[in-house]
Design a protein around this motif. Structure first.
Motif, short mmCIF file in Angstrom:
data_model
loop_
_atom_site.label_atom_id
_atom_site.label_comp_id
_atom_site.label_asym_id
_atom_site.label_seq_id
_atom_site.Cartn_x
_atom_site.Cartn_y
_atom_site.Cartn_z
N LYS A 100 -1.92 11.88 1.22
CA LYS A 100 -3.21 12.29 0.63
C LYS A 100 -4.00 11.08 0.13
N LYS A 101 -3.29 10.15 -0.50
CA LYS A 101 -3.96 8.95 -1.03
C LYS A 101 -4.55 8.12 0.10
N ILE A 102 -3.78 7.92 1.17
CA ILE A 102 -4.25 7.14 2.32
C ILE A 102 -5.49 7.79 2.94
N ARG A 162 -7.66 9.79 1.54
CA ARG A 162 -8.81 9.64 0.63
C ARG A 162 -9.39 8.23 0.71
N GLN A 163 -8.52 7.22 0.68
CA GLN A 163 -8.97 5.84 0.62
C GLN A 163 -9.56 5.37 1.94
N ASN A 206 3.95 1.39 -1.18
CA ASN A 206 4.90 1.27 -2.29
C ASN A 206 6.30 0.81 -1.87
N SER A 259 6.57 12.73 -2.88
CA SER A 259 6.00 11.38 -2.95
C SER A 259 5.39 10.98 -1.60
N HIS A 276 0.83 -1.21 0.00
CA HIS A 276 0.00 0.00 0.00
C HIS A 276 0.87 1.27 0.00
N ASP A 320 2.10 12.89 -1.30
CA ASP A 320 1.10 12.24 -2.18
C ASP A 320 0.55 10.98 -1.54
N LEU A 321 1.44 10.20 -0.90
CA LEU A 321 1.02 8.98 -0.23
C LEU A 321 0.05 9.29 0.92
#
Length: 282
Positions: A220-222, A224-225, A164, A214, A162, A217-218
């Motif tokens: 923000k992605k976490i 959101r998900q 990366n 990076s 998750h 970004d990770l």
């Protein structure tokens, strides 16, 4: 009030001081302090009357210069340090009715392991550098009571994927990883028990700009998900602008301004916040 209407975290009148204080600093309510330091008795008032809330799925940014008290605040919330006074409530702990600062050491461990995750500025504070990456996640799972090896291995691989971390490196020690990868392992470890609240303290400091991007970004992605609530501390208003829904500005141990991040960026009220915003525009 139903739990879903409550803030995930509510902090009220949190104080943290180093030293017993004296007539000079107590009687004057800080009027005779130099910043947050008493020149008479050498007491440091690291956090002074801090109050705020974090809503479900929200990212709260805490910004301020070095020495403003923001990292001390995070240490108090995660029980790395004891508070001098104040209250904090987590809505998933005893329905948000009991002050977590008054909980027993055993209960505070339970809260740390199941209801919060923390990502430190220095990964050494969180990771065991001689364990494997997946072993670090298992360490957090075991602390929360998990004993199923297969489950822990599956969860560890899932989380590292998750964030990366290449699958062929999951059994490698974080001591061999770059700073950015160490932060990713920290994030995976912090998420291991699905906590409702994640604390992130200066997570991009010392990283190259491309690595910073990076990691942000990770995050923000976490968010959101997983729709997880976060408190993110930074001295960099650019980081806060990118991530935070609302922002708290700290100076000399106090909150001097708070509101929606857009509002603070567009119409800062305090002179210190105005300087911060101006530095972002230069």
């Amino acid at each position: 009030m139903e739990s879903y209407e409550q803030p995930v975290l509510s902090v009220r009148h949190l104080n943290k001081q180093y030293g017993s204080g004296c007539v000079n600093c107590r009687a004057s309510r800080g009027g005779r302090l130099i910043k947050n330091y008493c020149p008479v008795c050498s007491t440091v008032y690291a956090c002074r009357d801090i109050s705020f809330e974090v809503q479900a799925g929200e990212i709260l940014g805490v910004v301020g210069e070095s020495g403003s008290g923001k990292s001390t605040l995070m240490q108090c919330l995660y029980f790395d340090q004891s508070v001098s006074s104040g209250e904090a409530y987590i809505n998933s702990y005893k329905s948000g009715r009991e002050n977590i600062f008054m909980a027993s050491t055993q209960q505070q461990r339970y809260i740390r392991n199941l209801m919060m995750g923390k990502v430190y500025q220095n990964p050494v504070m969180s990771l065991k550098m001689n364990f494997s990456a997946i072993g670090n996640i298992a360490d957090k799972l075991i602390a929360a009571g998990n004993r199923n090896v297969r489950e822990m291995e599956a969860r560890g691989k899932e989380l590292l994927e998750h964030v990366n971390i290449p699958v062929y490196r999951v059994k490698e020690a974080p001591g061999n990883f770059s700073g950015g990868m160490q932060q990713r392992v920290q994030i995976a470890k912090a998420l291991s028990n699905n906590p409702p609240l994640l604390l992130l303290d200066e997570v991009t400091t010392g990283l190259d700009l491309s690595v910073q991007a990076s990691v942000l970004d990770l995050i923000k992605k976490i968010q959101r998900q997983l729709q997880i609530s976060m408190v993110i501390v930074s001295h960099d208003l650019g980081v806060i602008r990118m991530l935070a829904d609302r922002t708290v500005v700290m100076l000399d141990g106090r909150i001097i301004e708070q509101g929606l991040t857009d509002q603070i960026l567009e119409d800062p009220q305090h002179s210190y916040t105005q300087q911060l915003v101006q530095s972002l525009l230069i």
